[in-house]
Design a protein around this motif. Structure first.
Motif, PDB file in Angstrom:
ATOM      1  N   ASP A   1       0.630  -1.129   0.200  1.00 22.17           N
ATOM      2  CA  ASP A   1       0.006  -0.009  -0.005  1.00 22.17           C
ATOM      3  C   ASP A   1       0.842   1.624   0.264  1.00 22.17           C
ATOM      4  N   TRP A   2       1.770   0.943   0.883  1.00 17.99           N
ATOM      5  CA  TRP A   2       3.311   2.486   0.911  1.00 17.99           C
ATOM      6  C   TRP A   2       3.258   2.488  -0.273  1.00 17.99           C
ATOM      7  N   TYR A   3       3.729   1.938  -0.781  1.00 20.18           N
ATOM      8  CA  TYR A   3       4.299   1.941  -2.155  1.00 20.18           C
ATOM      9  C   TYR A   3       3.760   2.069  -3.286  1.00 20.18           C
ATOM     10  N   LYS A   4       2.738   2.149  -3.122  1.00 22.85           N
ATOM     11  CA  LYS A   4       1.517   2.890  -4.378  1.00 22.85           C
ATOM     12  C   LYS A   4       1.870   3.870  -4.363  1.00 22.85           C
ATOM     13  N   ASN A   5       1.177   4.659  -2.992  1.00 20.39           N
ATOM     14  CA  ASN A   5       1.530   6.260  -3.724  1.00 20.39           C
ATOM     15  C   ASN A   5       2.885   6.718  -2.808  1.00 20.39           C
ATOM     16  N   ASN A   6       4.102   5.801  -2.852  1.00 21.91           N
ATOM     17  CA  ASN A   6       5.259   6.680  -2.672  1.00 21.91           C
ATOM     18  C   ASN A   6       6.873   6.108  -3.282  1.00 21.91           C
ATOM     19  N   ALA A   7       6.013   5.289  -4.469  1.00 20.53           N
ATOM     20  CA  ALA A   7       7.013   4.336  -4.992  1.00 20.53           C
ATOM     21  C   ALA A   7       7.907   6.072  -5.789  1.00 20.53           C
ATOM     22  N   ARG A   8       9.441   5.324  -6.162  1.00 19.12           N
ATOM     23  CA  ARG A   8       9.877   6.121  -7.021  1.00 19.12           C
ATOM     24  C   ARG A   8       9.467   6.115  -8.545  1.00 19.12           C
ATOM     25  N   ASP A   9       9.465   7.268  -8.476  1.00 14.59           N
ATOM     26  CA  ASP A   9       9.402   7.988 -10.609  1.00 14.59           C
ATOM     27  C   ASP A   9      11.020   7.775 -11.052  1.00 14.59           C
ATOM     28  N   LEU A  10      10.957   6.007 -11.547  1.00 11.34           N
ATOM     29  CA  LEU A  10      11.994   6.046 -12.451  1.00 11.34           C
ATOM     30  C   LEU A  10      11.981   5.079 -13.334  1.00 11.34           C
TER      31      LEU A  10
ATOM     32  N   GLY B   1      21.251  -5.064  -0.032  1.00 10.21           N
ATOM     33  CA  GLY B   1      21.816  -4.349   0.904  1.00 10.21           C
ATOM     34  C   GLY B   1      20.364  -4.207   1.964  1.00 10.21           C
ATOM     35  N   ASN B   2      18.827  -3.309   1.825  1.00 13.85           N
ATOM     36  CA  ASN B   2      17.932  -2.770   1.847  1.00 13.85           C
ATOM     37  C   ASN B   2      17.094  -4.185   2.612  1.00 13.85           C
ATOM     38  N   PHE B   3      17.171  -5.349   2.022  1.00 13.40           N
ATOM     39  CA  PHE B   3      16.501  -5.705   3.081  1.00 13.40           C
ATOM     40  C   PHE B   3      17.181  -6.378   3.923  1.00 13.40           C
ATOM     41  N   TYR B   4      18.874  -6.310   4.517  1.00 13.67           N
ATOM     42  CA  TYR B   4      19.173  -6.995   5.397  1.00 13.67           C
ATOM     43  C   TYR B   4      18.639  -5.427   6.893  1.00 13.67           C
ATOM     44  N   ARG B   5      18.701  -4.087   6.184  1.00  7.43           N
ATOM     45  CA  ARG B   5      19.099  -2.982   6.880  1.00  7.43           C
ATOM     46  C   ARG B   5      17.227  -2.952   7.544  1.00  7.43           C
ATOM     47  N   VAL B   6      16.296  -3.384   6.480  1.00  9.15           N
ATOM     48  CA  VAL B   6      15.306  -3.081   7.198  1.00  9.15           C
ATOM     49  C   VAL B   6      14.452  -4.434   8.015  1.00  9.15           C
TER      50      VAL B   6
ATOM     51  N   PHE C   1       6.291  -5.421  -4.313  1.00  5.03           N
ATOM     52  CA  PHE C   1       7.317  -6.244  -3.121  1.00  5.03           C
ATOM     53  C   PHE C   1       8.903  -6.342  -2.379  1.00  5.03           C
ATOM     54  N   ASN C   2       9.650  -6.367  -3.246  1.00  2.00           N
ATOM     55  CA  ASN C   2      11.237  -6.356  -3.296  1.00  2.00           C
ATOM     56  C   ASN C   2      11.165  -4.767  -3.845  1.00  2.00           C
ATOM     57  N   GLN C   3      10.620  -4.368  -4.823  1.00  4.00           N
ATOM     58  CA  GLN C   3      10.637  -2.979  -5.678  1.00  4.00           C
ATOM     59  C   GLN C   3      10.113  -1.744  -4.101  1.00  4.00           C
ATOM     60  N   ALA C   4       9.126  -2.417  -3.400  1.00  2.00           N
ATOM     61  CA  ALA C   4       9.004  -1.566  -2.394  1.00  2.00           C
ATOM     62  C   ALA C   4       9.704  -1.252  -1.873  1.00  2.00           C
ATOM     63  N   MET C   5      10.359  -2.886  -1.100  1.00  2.00           N
ATOM     64  CA  MET C   5      11.882  -2.854  -0.325  1.00  2.00           C
ATOM     65  C   MET C   5      12.521  -2.129  -0.227  1.00  2.00           C
ATOM     66  N   MET C   6      12.587  -2.333  -1.715  1.00  2.00           N
ATOM     67  CA  MET C   6      14.249  -1.007  -1.960  1.00  2.00           C
ATOM     68  C   MET C   6      13.693   0.354  -1.949  1.00  2.00           C
ATOM     69  N   ASP C   7      12.428   0.389  -2.491  1.00  2.00           N
ATOM     70  CA  ASP C   7      12.268   2.155  -1.908  1.00  2.00           C
ATOM     71  C   ASP C   7      12.800   2.663  -0.131  1.00  2.00           C
ATOM     72  N   LEU C   8      11.711   1.707   0.110  1.00  2.00           N
ATOM     73  CA  LEU C   8      11.196   2.209   1.584  1.00  2.00           C
ATOM     74  C   LEU C   8      13.113   1.927   2.881  1.00  2.00           C
ATOM     75  N   GLY C   9      13.704   1.211   2.059  1.00  2.00           N
ATOM     76  CA  GLY C   9      15.342   0.869   2.428  1.00  2.00           C
ATOM     77  C   GLY C   9      16.132   2.383   1.773  1.00  2.00           C
TER      78      GLY C   9
ATOM     79  N   CYS D   1       7.970   5.779   8.417  1.00  2.00           N
ATOM     80  CA  CYS D   1       7.395   4.445   7.963  1.00  2.00           C
ATOM     81  C   CYS D   1       6.066   3.805   8.516  1.00  2.00           C
ATOM     82  N   PRO D   2       5.783   3.161   7.390  1.00  2.00           N
ATOM     83  CA  PRO D   2       4.759   2.131   7.847  1.00  2.00           C
ATOM     84  C   PRO D   2       4.608   1.422   8.138  1.00  2.00           C
ATOM     85  N   ILE D   3       5.823   0.574   8.629  1.00  2.00           N
ATOM     86  CA  ILE D   3       5.903  -0.281   9.737  1.00  2.00           C
ATOM     87  C   ILE D   3       6.522  -0.186  10.553  1.00  2.00           C
ATOM     88  N   SER D   4       6.766   1.395  11.278  1.00  2.00           N
ATOM     89  CA  SER D   4       7.890   2.039  12.512  1.00  2.00           C
ATOM     90  C   SER D   4       6.817   0.919  13.462  1.00  2.00           C
TER      91      SER D   4
END
Length: 344
Positions: A19-28, A145-150, A185-193, A207-210
């Motif tokens: 859900d967070w990714y739908k509204n916050n995905a980076r425009d790449l 690296g994003n997965f590790y951190r998140v 999901f994979n891309q959401a984790m990248m953007d969140l990280g 953060c949507p899951i803090s």
DNA sequence: AAGCCGGGGAA
DNA sequence: TTCCCAGGCTT
């Protein structure tokens, strides 16, 4: 990690990330396509490379090599040219080899199976999972690296990310929160990280899951991820001879081992007949991840036309000038040196 | 399993 | 300065 976790206990976390990714995905640029070729290229470009650093390289690369066939039929040196300044040059060499691989083994069609993608040169478990999930509905987490951190923060998990088993460990951890749409999901984790759960000073308020992040509730986000292996740079001295006459200079190509694979550089030895033309030298300090380089560039201005002509007739080096150098890929410090020589 | 491979931005 | 980035290959 704690025991007794069930497969569905954290599923809502993954859905909240979607859900967070739908509204916050980076425009790449590569977000507007599911062309596996482009997704593959972008995954390679952005290995160990921040988005802002590699974006122009990615766009230029796709523009020049828009598809597998074009890339496979190009020369290796031109592929390297489009990688100029990006670093980790074996990525460019491997991309080129993989394109030929796809032409030979898959009739020019990008393979859709994870196992086949994994066989491509320069493609490891992360990249294969990313391309597979984004383009072909694959269901493996693209652990980076994003997965590790998140994940290490969310579960306050002190598993050492420099451990060689970290990929497997965090893959299983990711499975706990992973929804059905693994590609997003994979891309959401990248953007969140990248945007929220940053290495330093994470933006936990956004953060949507803090709310369920254990490290956040403990006020210990800076303790994760745990990483014991520290990279230490060693000192290395290099010497180059800038042997030139009337704007032209000698170069040759590095081998495919050690640093700066297959890039062009100046000669590292001075032919005896050139010794009397040495006019001075310049010291350049250059830092790499594993090396502190001290580079001495000796200026050799060949004032004798006869010596110059006699030498280049039978030399093992290539010759170019400042303009011609734009068509070759040089190591960064040498690239800078050549550019500065224009001003003289 | 450990070491190596570039360059740049952030703090 | 130090850390780390959409990791993978070699030994």
């Amino acid at each position: 990690m704690e025991k007794n976790r069930t497969a569905t206990e954290f599923l809502h976390i993954g859905n909240r990330l979607l859900d967070w990714y739908k509204n916050n995905a980076r425009d790449l640029p590569f977000r507007q396509t599911k062309d596996p070729y482009k997704i593959w290229i972008c995954e390679i470009v952005f290995q160990q490379t921040r988005i802002n650093q590699g974006l122009n390289h990615y766009n230029n690369f796709i523009k020049r090599f828009p598809d597998i066939k074009t890339l496979a039929e190009a020369g290796e040196n031109e592929v390297l040219l489009y990688w100029k300044g990006l670093g980790y040059y074996s990525r460019a060499i491997n991309i080129h080899k993989a394109a030929k691989q796809i032409m030979n083994d898959h009739q020019g069609v990008f393979p859709s199976l994870y196992e086949d993608i994994l066989k491509l040169k320069g493609v490891g478990k992360y990249t294969a999972a990313a391309v597979s999930s984004i383009c072909f509905g694959g269901s493996l987490p693209a652990v980076d690296g994003n997965f590790y951190r998140v994940l290490s923060r969310f579960f306050a998990d002190d598993f050492d990310v420099s451990n060689s088993r970290a990929f497997t460990y965090f893959s299983e951890l990711a499975t706990l929160v992973m929804p059905e749409n693994v590609g997003d999901f994979n891309q959401a984790m990248m953007d969140l990280g990248s945007e929220i759960c940053k290495p330093k000073n994470p933006l936990c308020e956004e953060c949507p899951i803090s709310g369920e992040c254990l490290a956040f509730s403990l006020q210990k986000t800076s303790d994760y991820p745990v990483k014991t292996k520290k990279t230490k740079a060693e000192n290395l001295s290099l010497i180059y001879y800038f042997i030139h006459r009337e704007g032209q200079f000698l170069i040759h190509q590095r081998p495919d081992d050690f640093i700066w694979k297959k890039l062009f550089e100046f000669p590292s030895s001075l032919p005896s007949e050139m010794e009397r033309f040495v006019t001075g030298s310049k010291i350049i300090n250059h830092k790499l991840t594993h090396k502190n380089l001290t580079i001495e560039i000796v200026n050799v201005e060949v004032s004798s036309e006869k010596v110059w002509n006699d030498f280049i007739i039978e030399n093992q080096y290539l010759i170019t000038d400042v303009e011609g150098s734009h068509e070759k890929s040089f190591p960064k410090p040498l690239e800078n040196y050549i550019q500065n020589s224009l001003k003289d």
